[in-house]
Design an enzyme around this catalytic site. Sequence first.
Site, PDB file in Angstrom:
ATOM      1  N   HIS A  68      12.166  92.977 -11.129  1.00 15.32           N
ATOM      2  CA  HIS A  68      12.493  91.648 -10.611  1.00 15.32           C
ATOM      3  C   HIS A  68      13.594  91.028 -11.470  1.00 15.32           C
ATOM      4  CE1 HIS A  68       9.084  91.079 -13.488  1.00 15.32           C
ATOM      5  NE2 HIS A  68      10.009  90.295 -14.014  1.00 15.32           N
TER       6      HIS A  68
HETATM    7  C1  T46 Z   1       9.249  89.916 -17.144  1.00 13.44           C
HETATM    8  C2  T46 Z   1       8.575  91.112 -17.684  1.00 13.44           C
HETATM    9  C3  T46 Z   1       9.145  91.570 -18.988  1.00 13.44           C
HETATM   10  C4  T46 Z   1       1.209  84.670 -15.034  1.00 13.44           C
HETATM   11  O1  T46 Z   1       0.273  84.127 -14.407  1.00 13.44           O
HETATM   12  N1  T46 Z   1       1.783  84.040 -16.090  1.00 13.44           N
HETATM   13  C5  T46 Z   1       2.788  84.596 -16.814  1.00 13.44           C
HETATM   14  O2  T46 Z   1       3.294  83.979 -17.782  1.00 13.44           O
HETATM   15  C6  T46 Z   1       3.287  85.883 -16.421  1.00 13.44           C
HETATM   16  C7  T46 Z   1       4.420  86.543 -17.174  1.00 13.44           C
HETATM   17  C8  T46 Z   1       2.700  86.504 -15.349  1.00 13.44           C
HETATM   18  N2  T46 Z   1       1.680  85.910 -14.676  1.00 13.44           N
HETATM   19  C9  T46 Z   1       1.050  86.617 -13.541  1.00 13.44           C
HETATM   20  C10 T46 Z   1       1.957  86.858 -12.346  1.00 13.44           C
HETATM   21  C11 T46 Z   1       1.401  88.127 -11.759  1.00 13.44           C
HETATM   22  O3  T46 Z   1       0.332  87.809 -10.883  1.00 13.44           O
HETATM   23  O4  T46 Z   1       0.676  87.928 -14.005  1.00 13.44           O
HETATM   24  C12 T46 Z   1       0.816  88.866 -12.970  1.00 13.44           C
HETATM   25  C13 T46 Z   1       1.686  90.042 -13.425  1.00 13.44           C
HETATM   26  O5  T46 Z   1       3.045  89.611 -13.550  1.00 13.44           O
HETATM   27  P1  T46 Z   1       4.267  90.582 -13.243  1.00 13.44           P
HETATM   28  O6  T46 Z   1       3.914  91.534 -12.173  1.00 13.44           O
HETATM   29  O7  T46 Z   1       5.480  89.728 -13.039  1.00 13.44           O
HETATM   30  O8  T46 Z   1       4.377  91.381 -14.632  1.00 13.44           O
HETATM   31  P2  T46 Z   1       5.573  92.310 -15.144  1.00 13.44           P
HETATM   32  O9  T46 Z   1       5.059  93.003 -16.352  1.00 13.44           O
HETATM   33  O10 T46 Z   1       6.128  93.142 -14.062  1.00 13.44           O
HETATM   34  O11 T46 Z   1       6.709  91.267 -15.590  1.00 13.44           O
HETATM   35  C14 T46 Z   1       6.485  90.436 -16.695  1.00 13.44           C
HETATM   36  C15 T46 Z   1       7.015  89.029 -16.401  1.00 13.44           C
HETATM   37  O12 T46 Z   1       6.416  88.540 -15.197  1.00 13.44           O
HETATM   38  C16 T46 Z   1       8.507  89.021 -16.221  1.00 13.44           C
HETATM   39  O13 T46 Z   1       8.967  87.698 -16.314  1.00 13.44           O
HETATM   40  O14 T46 Z   1      10.437  89.730 -17.342  1.00 13.44           O
HETATM   41  O15 T46 Z   1       7.158  90.954 -17.835  1.00 13.44           O
END
Ligand code: T46
Length: 151
Positions: A68
């Site tokens: 993303h």
């Molecule tokens: C990024 C990379 C390096 C929250 O509720 N609060 C938070 O602060 C974050 C970061 C995520 N979430 C929730 C949103 C989703 O339901 O946690 C779940 C997993 O998030 P995501 O699929 O976006 O995770 P990654 O590891 O793909 O990405 C994360 C960060 O979201 C993103 O900003 O740059 O780590």
Amino acid sequence: MDTMSQDLNLVSEVTKMGIEECKIIELPRIVDSRGNLTFIENNKHIPFEIKRVYYLYDVPGGEKRGGHAHKNLQQLLIAASGSFDVIVDDGYNKKRFHLNRSYYGLYIPTMIWREMDNFSSGSVCLVLASDFYSEDDYIRDYEEFLKEVRV
Ligand code: T46
């Protein structure tokens, strides 16, 4: 300037971000025979104010994260333990960074697509973010990202 022009200006600002803006920042390090120490002070060692900290851990072998871009969020990614790779993509060029030292951080500005893989066992990815969590700030569709950056 009316709101529409301001918005257009914002978009053109955003599109200027290239992968050359993604930089490794060397953080202060206090080397000590008892174990080393690294610190990060707000607005001093990184180019944004820290509003949120989160970390990724227990990532299973072979797993990928990310996939993303963020419209407004800036982040610093640190391999607090172990190692992993971050692939940054500005819509034209891509670059792979291997993070494996807890005194290096990868700065990622706005509107950069990022993917993360090659997590070592027990690795911890510590992230400092310039804003609170907001799903509205994410672009999770690569085609939509390309449309935004290739204007
Ligand atoms: C990024 C990379 C390096 C929250 O509720 N609060 C938070 O602060 C974050 C970061 C995520 N979430 C929730 C949103 C989703 O339901 O946690 C779940 C997993 O998030 P995501 O699929 O976006 O995770 P990654 O590891 O793909 O990405 C994360 C960060 O979201 C993103 O900003 O740059 O780590």
